[in-house]
Scaffold this motif. Structure first.
Motif, PDB file in Angstrom:
ATOM      1  N   VAL A 233     -17.379  -0.841   8.484  1.00 16.00           N
ATOM      2  CA  VAL A 233     -16.429  -0.163   7.588  1.00 16.00           C
ATOM      3  C   VAL A 233     -14.999  -0.251   8.127  1.00 16.00           C
ATOM      4  CG1 VAL A 233     -15.800   2.108   6.676  1.00 16.00           C
ATOM      5  CG2 VAL A 233     -18.183   1.396   6.677  1.00 16.00           C
ATOM      6  N   LYS A 234     -14.859  -0.398   9.430  1.00 15.16           N
ATOM      7  CA  LYS A 234     -13.539  -0.338  10.058  1.00 15.16           C
ATOM      8  C   LYS A 234     -12.589  -1.429   9.567  1.00 15.16           C
ATOM      9  CE  LYS A 234     -11.415  -0.251  14.611  1.00 15.16           C
ATOM     10  NZ  LYS A 234     -11.645  -0.321  16.048  1.00 15.16           N
ATOM     11  N   LEU A 235     -13.034  -2.671   9.525  1.00 12.31           N
ATOM     12  CA  LEU A 235     -12.146  -3.777   9.142  1.00 12.31           C
ATOM     13  C   LEU A 235     -11.673  -3.663   7.688  1.00 12.31           C
ATOM     14  CD1 LEU A 235     -10.801  -6.342  10.205  1.00 12.31           C
ATOM     15  CD2 LEU A 235     -12.758  -7.612   9.332  1.00 12.31           C
ATOM     16  N   PRO A 236     -12.545  -3.382   6.709  1.00  9.13           N
ATOM     17  CA  PRO A 236     -12.039  -3.238   5.335  1.00  9.13           C
ATOM     18  C   PRO A 236     -11.078  -2.065   5.168  1.00  9.13           C
ATOM     19  CG  PRO A 236     -14.411  -3.575   5.306  1.00  9.13           C
ATOM     20  CD  PRO A 236     -14.009  -3.396   6.732  1.00  9.13           C
ATOM     21  N   VAL A 237     -11.330  -0.957   5.864  1.00  6.74           N
ATOM     22  CA  VAL A 237     -10.439   0.203   5.764  1.00  6.74           C
ATOM     23  C   VAL A 237      -9.079  -0.134   6.374  1.00  6.74           C
ATOM     24  CG1 VAL A 237     -10.064   2.560   6.592  1.00  6.74           C
ATOM     25  CG2 VAL A 237     -12.275   1.916   5.627  1.00  6.74           C
TER      26      VAL A 237
ATOM     27  N   PHE B 153      -7.812  -3.139   6.593  1.00  8.20           N
ATOM     28  CA  PHE B 153      -7.207  -4.125   5.694  1.00  8.20           C
ATOM     29  C   PHE B 153      -6.488  -3.428   4.536  1.00  8.20           C
ATOM     30  CE2 PHE B 153      -7.675  -6.526   1.726  1.00  8.20           C
ATOM     31  CZ  PHE B 153      -6.954  -7.674   2.027  1.00  8.20           C
ATOM     32  N   VAL B 154      -7.189  -2.507   3.874  1.00  9.90           N
ATOM     33  CA  VAL B 154      -6.600  -1.797   2.730  1.00  9.90           C
ATOM     34  C   VAL B 154      -5.418  -0.949   3.189  1.00  9.90           C
ATOM     35  CG1 VAL B 154      -7.057   0.000   1.006  1.00  9.90           C
ATOM     36  CG2 VAL B 154      -8.715  -1.833   1.368  1.00  9.90           C
ATOM     37  N   SER B 155      -5.549  -0.297   4.328  1.00 10.38           N
ATOM     38  CA  SER B 155      -4.455   0.535   4.840  1.00 10.38           C
ATOM     39  C   SER B 155      -3.238  -0.295   5.215  1.00 10.38           C
ATOM     40  CB  SER B 155      -4.926   1.345   6.042  1.00 10.38           C
ATOM     41  OG  SER B 155      -5.934   2.235   5.667  1.00 10.38           O
TER      42      SER B 155
ATOM     43  N   LEU C 235       0.046   3.574   7.390  1.00  5.86           N
ATOM     44  CA  LEU C 235       0.602   2.933   8.588  1.00  5.86           C
ATOM     45  C   LEU C 235      -0.234   3.253   9.819  1.00  5.86           C
ATOM     46  CD1 LEU C 235       4.432   3.472   8.124  1.00  5.86           C
ATOM     47  CD2 LEU C 235       3.280   1.285   8.373  1.00  5.86           C
ATOM     48  N   TYR C 236      -0.648   4.509   9.944  1.00  5.96           N
ATOM     49  CA  TYR C 236      -1.424   4.926  11.111  1.00  5.96           C
ATOM     50  C   TYR C 236      -2.796   4.253  11.126  1.00  5.96           C
ATOM     51  CZ  TYR C 236      -3.970   7.836  14.387  1.00  5.96           C
ATOM     52  OH  TYR C 236      -4.746   8.262  15.421  1.00  5.96           O
ATOM     53  N   VAL C 237      -3.478   4.261   9.996  1.00  6.13           N
ATOM     54  CA  VAL C 237      -4.842   3.708   9.926  1.00  6.13           C
ATOM     55  C   VAL C 237      -4.819   2.184  10.015  1.00  6.13           C
ATOM     56  CG1 VAL C 237      -6.894   3.495   8.468  1.00  6.13           C
ATOM     57  CG2 VAL C 237      -5.746   5.683   8.656  1.00  6.13           C
ATOM     58  N   GLY C 238      -3.847   1.538   9.398  1.00  9.87           N
ATOM     59  CA  GLY C 238      -3.824   0.081   9.348  1.00  9.87           C
ATOM     60  C   GLY C 238      -3.090  -0.608  10.466  1.00  9.87           C
ATOM     61  N   HIS C 239      -2.555   0.144  11.427  1.00 15.55           N
ATOM     62  CA  HIS C 239      -1.723  -0.498  12.453  1.00 15.55           C
ATOM     63  C   HIS C 239      -2.492  -1.463  13.348  1.00 15.55           C
ATOM     64  CE1 HIS C 239      -3.318   2.543  15.211  1.00 15.55           C
ATOM     65  NE2 HIS C 239      -2.918   1.760  16.184  1.00 15.55           N
TER      66      HIS C 239
END
Length: 89
Positions: A34-38, A40-42, A81-85
């Motif tokens: 789940v981490k990579l798609p989340v 990516f979207v973030s 920004l925080y989740v997708g950094h």
């Protein structure tokens, strides 16, 4: 004097057993899947969300609804920004 008992023993620090690894593996696998798609979207959401601010700023923040929407978008952008950094590091 015997070396069998030491004053500073590491009995509380045991290597993880194979049984505990078996129970942790499905959870870790789910998180990894789940981490990579989340991220990516973030990441891409953090890039796209500032463009949603432009019409609000052009219209002005005179009404309470516009101001609230602006603050919600700003908070969503900061969270994205925080989740997708860490995406594709």
């Amino acid at each position: 004097m015997s070396n069998s008992s030491t004053p500073l023993s590491n009995d509380s620090i045991n290597p993880s057993s194979p049984e505990s690894d078996r129970h942790d593996h499905p959870r870790r696998s789910l998180v990894d899947s789940v981490k990579l798609p989340v991220q990516f979207v973030s990441f891409w959401g953090a890039i796209a969300l500032p463009f949603a601010h432009l019409p609000l700023l052009a219209q002005g923040l005179g009404s309470p609804q516009a101001t609230l929407l602006f603050l919600v978008l700003l908070t969503a952008n900061a969270l994205a920004l925080y989740v997708g950094h860490g995406y594709k590091r």
